[in-house]
Design a protein around this motif. Structure first.
Motif, PDB file in Angstrom:
ATOM      1  N   LYS A   1       3.772   1.256  12.144  1.00 16.15           N
ATOM      2  CA  LYS A   1       2.745   1.745  13.082  1.00 16.15           C
ATOM      3  C   LYS A   1       1.348   1.523  12.526  1.00 16.15           C
ATOM      4  O   LYS A   1       0.422   1.179  13.258  1.00 16.15           O
ATOM      5  N   ALA A   2       1.203   1.729  11.214  1.00 18.29           N
ATOM      6  CA  ALA A   2      -0.117   1.522  10.597  1.00 18.29           C
ATOM      7  C   ALA A   2      -0.537   0.059  10.754  1.00 18.29           C
ATOM      8  O   ALA A   2      -1.697  -0.233  11.082  1.00 18.29           O
TER       9      ALA A   2
ATOM     10  N   GLY B   1       5.268  -7.110   4.543  1.00 18.76           N
ATOM     11  CA  GLY B   1       6.694  -6.920   4.835  1.00 18.76           C
ATOM     12  C   GLY B   1       7.021  -5.441   4.759  1.00 18.76           C
ATOM     13  O   GLY B   1       6.620  -4.767   3.818  1.00 18.76           O
TER      14      GLY B   1
ATOM     15  N   ALA C   1      -3.960   4.728   5.907  1.00 23.09           N
ATOM     16  CA  ALA C   1      -3.309   3.429   5.670  1.00 23.09           C
ATOM     17  C   ALA C   1      -3.883   2.399   6.647  1.00 23.09           C
ATOM     18  O   ALA C   1      -4.236   1.285   6.253  1.00 23.09           O
ATOM     19  N   ARG C   2      -3.958   2.759   7.915  1.00 20.07           N
ATOM     20  CA  ARG C   2      -4.521   1.826   8.908  1.00 20.07           C
ATOM     21  C   ARG C   2      -5.941   1.414   8.524  1.00 20.07           C
ATOM     22  O   ARG C   2      -6.285   0.228   8.559  1.00 20.07           O
TER      23      ARG C   2
ATOM     24  N   ALA D   1       6.435   4.458   9.796  1.00 17.16           N
ATOM     25  CA  ALA D   1       5.031   4.821   9.519  1.00 17.16           C
ATOM     26  C   ALA D   1       4.237   3.583   9.118  1.00 17.16           C
ATOM     27  O   ALA D   1       3.128   3.350   9.610  1.00 17.16           O
ATOM     28  N   SER D   2       4.817   2.764   8.245  1.00 13.66           N
ATOM     29  CA  SER D   2       4.114   1.569   7.793  1.00 13.66           C
ATOM     30  C   SER D   2       3.949   0.572   8.942  1.00 13.66           C
ATOM     31  O   SER D   2       2.886  -0.048   9.098  1.00 13.66           O
TER      32      SER D   2
ATOM     33  N   TYR E   1       0.835  -1.211   0.000  1.00  8.60           N
ATOM     34  CA  TYR E   1       0.000   0.000   0.000  1.00  8.60           C
ATOM     35  C   TYR E   1       0.860   1.247   0.000  1.00  8.60           C
ATOM     36  O   TYR E   1       2.072   1.209   0.286  1.00  8.60           O
ATOM     37  N   GLY E   2       0.237   2.363  -0.334  1.00  6.16           N
ATOM     38  CA  GLY E   2       0.895   3.667  -0.281  1.00  6.16           C
ATOM     39  C   GLY E   2      -0.167   4.748  -0.239  1.00  6.16           C
ATOM     40  O   GLY E   2      -1.271   4.553  -0.770  1.00  6.16           O
ATOM     41  N   VAL E   3       0.150   5.862   0.408  1.00  2.00           N
ATOM     42  CA  VAL E   3      -0.810   6.964   0.540  1.00  2.00           C
ATOM     43  C   VAL E   3      -0.131   8.242   0.033  1.00  2.00           C
ATOM     44  O   VAL E   3       1.051   8.478   0.317  1.00  2.00           O
TER      45      VAL E   3
ATOM     46  N   ARG F   1      -1.562  11.770   4.161  1.00  2.00           N
ATOM     47  CA  ARG F   1      -0.882  10.978   5.201  1.00  2.00           C
ATOM     48  C   ARG F   1      -1.165  11.519   6.597  1.00  2.00           C
ATOM     49  O   ARG F   1      -1.540  12.681   6.753  1.00  2.00           O
ATOM     50  N   GLY F   2      -0.970  10.650   7.585  1.00  2.00           N
ATOM     51  CA  GLY F   2      -1.136  11.062   8.982  1.00  2.00           C
ATOM     52  C   GLY F   2      -2.584  11.178   9.422  1.00  2.00           C
ATOM     53  O   GLY F   2      -2.894  11.716  10.481  1.00  2.00           O
ATOM     54  N   ARG F   3      -3.502  10.683   8.600  1.00  2.14           N
ATOM     55  CA  ARG F   3      -4.932  10.742   8.969  1.00  2.14           C
ATOM     56  C   ARG F   3      -5.485   9.360   9.277  1.00  2.14           C
ATOM     57  O   ARG F   3      -6.705   9.201   9.393  1.00  2.14           O
ATOM     58  N   GLY F   4      -4.608   8.369   9.302  1.00  6.87           N
ATOM     59  CA  GLY F   4      -5.081   7.015   9.580  1.00  6.87           C
ATOM     60  C   GLY F   4      -5.613   6.289   8.360  1.00  6.87           C
ATOM     61  O   GLY F   4      -6.241   5.223   8.484  1.00  6.87           O
TER      62      GLY F   4
ATOM     63  N   ASN G   1      10.955   1.614   8.131  1.00  7.95           N
ATOM     64  CA  ASN G   1       9.682   2.212   7.701  1.00  7.95           C
ATOM     65  C   ASN G   1       8.692   2.248   8.876  1.00  7.95           C
ATOM     66  O   ASN G   1       7.732   1.475   8.954  1.00  7.95           O
TER      67      ASN G   1
HETATM   68  C1  LIG Z   1       3.422   4.141   5.149  1.00 13.36           C
HETATM   69  C2  LIG Z   1       2.245   4.992   4.687  1.00 13.36           C
HETATM   70  C3  LIG Z   1       1.385   4.161   3.755  1.00 13.36           C
HETATM   71  C4  LIG Z   1       1.446   5.404   5.921  1.00 13.36           C
HETATM   72  O1  LIG Z   1       0.277   6.069   5.481  1.00 13.36           O
HETATM   73  P1  LIG Z   1      -0.596   6.984   6.480  1.00 13.36           P
HETATM   74  O2  LIG Z   1      -1.985   7.021   5.913  1.00 13.36           O
HETATM   75  O3  LIG Z   1       0.070   8.267   6.703  1.00 13.36           O
HETATM   76  O4  LIG Z   1      -0.562   6.134   7.810  1.00 13.36           O
HETATM   77  P2  LIG Z   1      -1.531   6.332   9.050  1.00 13.36           P
HETATM   78  O5  LIG Z   1      -2.054   7.736   9.056  1.00 13.36           O
HETATM   79  O6  LIG Z   1      -2.529   5.219   9.048  1.00 13.36           O
HETATM   80  O7  LIG Z   1      -0.520   6.212  10.255  1.00 13.36           O
HETATM   81  C5  LIG Z   1      -0.364   5.069  10.947  1.00 13.36           C
HETATM   82  C6  LIG Z   1       0.528   5.357  12.117  1.00 13.36           C
HETATM   83  O8  LIG Z   1       1.856   5.756  11.691  1.00 13.36           O
HETATM   84  C7  LIG Z   1       2.201   7.005  12.262  1.00 13.36           C
HETATM   85  N1  LIG Z   1       3.013   7.694  11.293  1.00 13.36           N
HETATM   86  C8  LIG Z   1       2.598   8.192  10.109  1.00 13.36           C
HETATM   87  N2  LIG Z   1       3.646   8.756   9.469  1.00 13.36           N
HETATM   88  C9  LIG Z   1       4.727   8.595  10.253  1.00 13.36           C
HETATM   89  C10 LIG Z   1       6.105   8.933  10.154  1.00 13.36           C
HETATM   90  N3  LIG Z   1       6.579   9.540   9.046  1.00 13.36           N
HETATM   91  N4  LIG Z   1       6.933   8.600  11.158  1.00 13.36           N
HETATM   92  C11 LIG Z   1       6.472   7.961  12.261  1.00 13.36           C
HETATM   93  N5  LIG Z   1       5.177   7.615  12.427  1.00 13.36           N
HETATM   94  C12 LIG Z   1       4.327   7.934  11.441  1.00 13.36           C
HETATM   95  C13 LIG Z   1       0.886   7.663  12.579  1.00 13.36           C
HETATM   96  O9  LIG Z   1       1.026   8.623  13.610  1.00 13.36           O
HETATM   97  C14 LIG Z   1       0.064   6.484  13.013  1.00 13.36           C
HETATM   98  O10 LIG Z   1       0.431   6.096  14.307  1.00 13.36           O
HETATM   99  P3  LIG Z   1      -0.637   6.021  15.476  1.00 13.36           P
HETATM  100  O11 LIG Z   1      -1.624   4.936  15.048  1.00 13.36           O
HETATM  101  O12 LIG Z   1       0.179   5.634  16.653  1.00 13.36           O
HETATM  102  O13 LIG Z   1      -1.251   7.375  15.538  1.00 13.36           O
HETATM  103  C15 LIG Z   1       2.709   6.269   3.942  1.00 13.36           C
HETATM  104  O14 LIG Z   1       3.626   6.963   4.756  1.00 13.36           O
HETATM  105  C16 LIG Z   1       3.365   5.977   2.600  1.00 13.36           C
HETATM  106  O15 LIG Z   1       2.697   5.911   1.577  1.00 13.36           O
HETATM  107  N6  LIG Z   1       4.697   5.776   2.607  1.00 13.36           N
HETATM  108  C17 LIG Z   1       5.450   5.441   1.393  1.00 13.36           C
HETATM  109  C18 LIG Z   1       5.098   4.053   0.860  1.00 13.36           C
HETATM  110  C19 LIG Z   1       5.217   2.960   1.898  1.00 13.36           C
HETATM  111  O16 LIG Z   1       6.065   2.984   2.775  1.00 13.36           O
HETATM  112  N7  LIG Z   1       4.344   1.965   1.764  1.00 13.36           N
HETATM  113  C20 LIG Z   1       4.304   0.817   2.665  1.00 13.36           C
HETATM  114  C21 LIG Z   1       5.254  -0.223   2.207  1.00 13.36           C
HETATM  115  S1  LIG Z   1       5.291  -1.573   3.368  1.00 13.36           S
END
Ligand SMILES: CC(C)(COP(=O)(O)OP(=O)(O)OC[C@H]1O[C@@H](n2cnc3c(N)ncnc32)[C@H](O)[C@@H]1OP(=O)(O)O)[C@@H](O)C(=O)NCCC(=O)NCCS
Length: 240
Positions: free
Chosen positions: A205-206, A195, A172-173, A202-203, A160-162, A167-170, A200
Motif C-alpha cells: 500500500k505504501a 520487491g 514509509a510512503r 502495508a508495504s 525500508y522499514g519504520v 507506523r500508520g502515519r504515512g 506484505n
Molecule cells: C511496511 C512498513 C515500512 C510501512 O510503514 P508505514 O510508515 O506504517 O506505512 P504508511 O503509513 O506509509 O502506510 C502506507 C499504507 O499502508 C497501510 N498500512 C499500514 N500498515 C498496514 C497494515 N499492517 N495492514 C494493512 N495496511 C497497512 C496504510 O493505511 C497506508 O495505506 P493508505 O495509503 O491507503 O492509507 C512498516 O509496516 C514496516 O516497517 N514493516 C516491516 C518491514 C517491512 O515490511 N519493510 C518493507 C519491506 S518491502
C-alpha cells in the motif's frame, strides 16, 4: 623524468573523507583489496591514469542536496552514529527480519560495520543508506536505502522499514516518494523498483500510494525464515 602512467591509492573503508579527496583529484574506484590493511582490514583501491580526464571522477549516486530530503513531516538523511540504536532495534524486529535478505537478525557488530562503511558505499555508487527522522521531534523513525545493483540499466532498488511507534502515519510512503524523486532528478535513474513479500500489504500500500505499480510476481524470490522461499511482488516506478 616522466611521471608514472598509473597512480594507485588504497584507503580504509571507514575513511570517507580521504575517499572524497581522491575523487576530487579524479581517482576512480577499482574495487576492494581484501585483508590488505595492516590489521588485515579490507581496503578500497583507487587509481588515476595519466590520460584520465581532468577534474573529479564521476559519481553514480550524488550527495543529497543540502544534506537531506524533507517534506516538512519527515527528514531523510544519510545514516549517522546517533541512529545506531534505533537501526539495531528496527533490524531486530521479527517482522523486519522476516522481510530481510537473508532473513536473520544482524549481530550488533554487523550494524556497526554497516554504519562505518555506509558513506564509502554511497561514494562507490553501490547504495545510499538513509535514516527517516520525525521532523517535529528529531527522533529516528525508520530506515530507507536505495541499492544501485543495476547501474547499466539505471535501475535502483528500495528497501525500508519504520519503527512500530511511527507506523500508520504515512512515513514509509513519504520516504519512498522523497527518495524516488531524488533518484530520478539528481541520480538520473530511469527505474526504481521494490520487491515485497506477497503478504506484505502495508508495504504494497505504501508503494502504491507513492505512485508505484505492480510489474511482476517473482516466484520463490525471497528466502523465508523457515528455510523455504516466498514469492515477491515487484513494484516499479519509472522516471516521468
Ligand atoms: C511496511 C512498513 C515500512 C510501512 O510503514 P508505514 O510508515 O506504517 O506505512 P504508511 O503509513 O506509509 O502506510 C502506507 C499504507 O499502508 C497501510 N498500512 C499500514 N500498515 C498496514 C497494515 N499492517 N495492514 C494493512 N495496511 C497497512 C496504510 O493505511 C497506508 O495505506 P493508505 O495509503 O491507503 O492509507 C512498516 O509496516 C514496516 O516497517 N514493516 C516491516 C518491514 C517491512 O515490511 N519493510 C518493507 C519491506 S518491502
Amino acid at each position: 623524468m616522466t611521471p608514472p602512467y598509473r597512480s594507485e591509492i588504497r584507503l580504509r573503508l571507514d575513511d570517507p573523507a580521504a575517499q572524497r579527496d581522491v575523487i576530487a583529484l579524479g581517482y576512480r574506484r577499482e574495487g576492494i583489496a581484501r585483508g590488505a590493511g595492516p590489521d588485515r582490514e579490507d581496503l578500497v583501491v583507487w587509481a588515476r591514469l595519466a590520460d584520465d580526464p581532468e577534474g573529479p571522477s564521476p559519481r553514480a549516486l550524488p550527495d543529497l542536496p543540502g544534506g537531506e530530503l524533507t517534506d516538512g513531516v519527515i527528514r531523510v538523511r544519510p545514516v549517522r552514529s546517533e541512529d545506531l540504536d534505533g537501526w539495531y532495534e528496527l533490524r531486530s524486529l521479527p517482522e523486519v527480519v522476516a522481510t530481510s535478505v537473508p532473513p536473520v537478525a544482524p549481530p550488533r557488530a554487523e550494524v556497526e560495520r554497516l554504519f562505518a562503511y555506509a558513506e564509502s558505499r554511497w561514494l562507490a555508487g553501490e547504495a545510499a543508506a538513509m535514516s527517516i527522522v520525525d521532523a517535529r521531534s528529531g527522533s529516528f523513525a525508520g530506515q530507507i536505502a536505495l541499492y544501485y545493483f543495476q547501474p547499466h540499466h539505471r535501475e535502483g532498488m528500495l528497501g525500508y522499514g519504520v519503527l512500530p511507534a511511527f507506523r500508520g502515519r504515512g512515513y514509509a510512503r513519504r520516504a519512498v516518494e522523497l527518495v524516488t524523486k531524488w533518484a530520478f532528478t539528481e541520480a538520473r535513474l530511469q527505474r526504481v523498483v521494490a520487491g515485497t513479500a506477497v503478504g506484505n500489504i502495508a508495504s504494497q500500500k505504501a508503494l502504491q500510494a507513492a505512485g508505484f505499480e505492480v510489474e511482476a510476481r517473482q516466484l520463490g524470490m525471497l528466502p523465508a525464515p523457515d528455510g523455504g522461499r516466498i514469492d515477491s511482488v515487484l513494484y516499479v516506478r519509472r522516471r516521468p
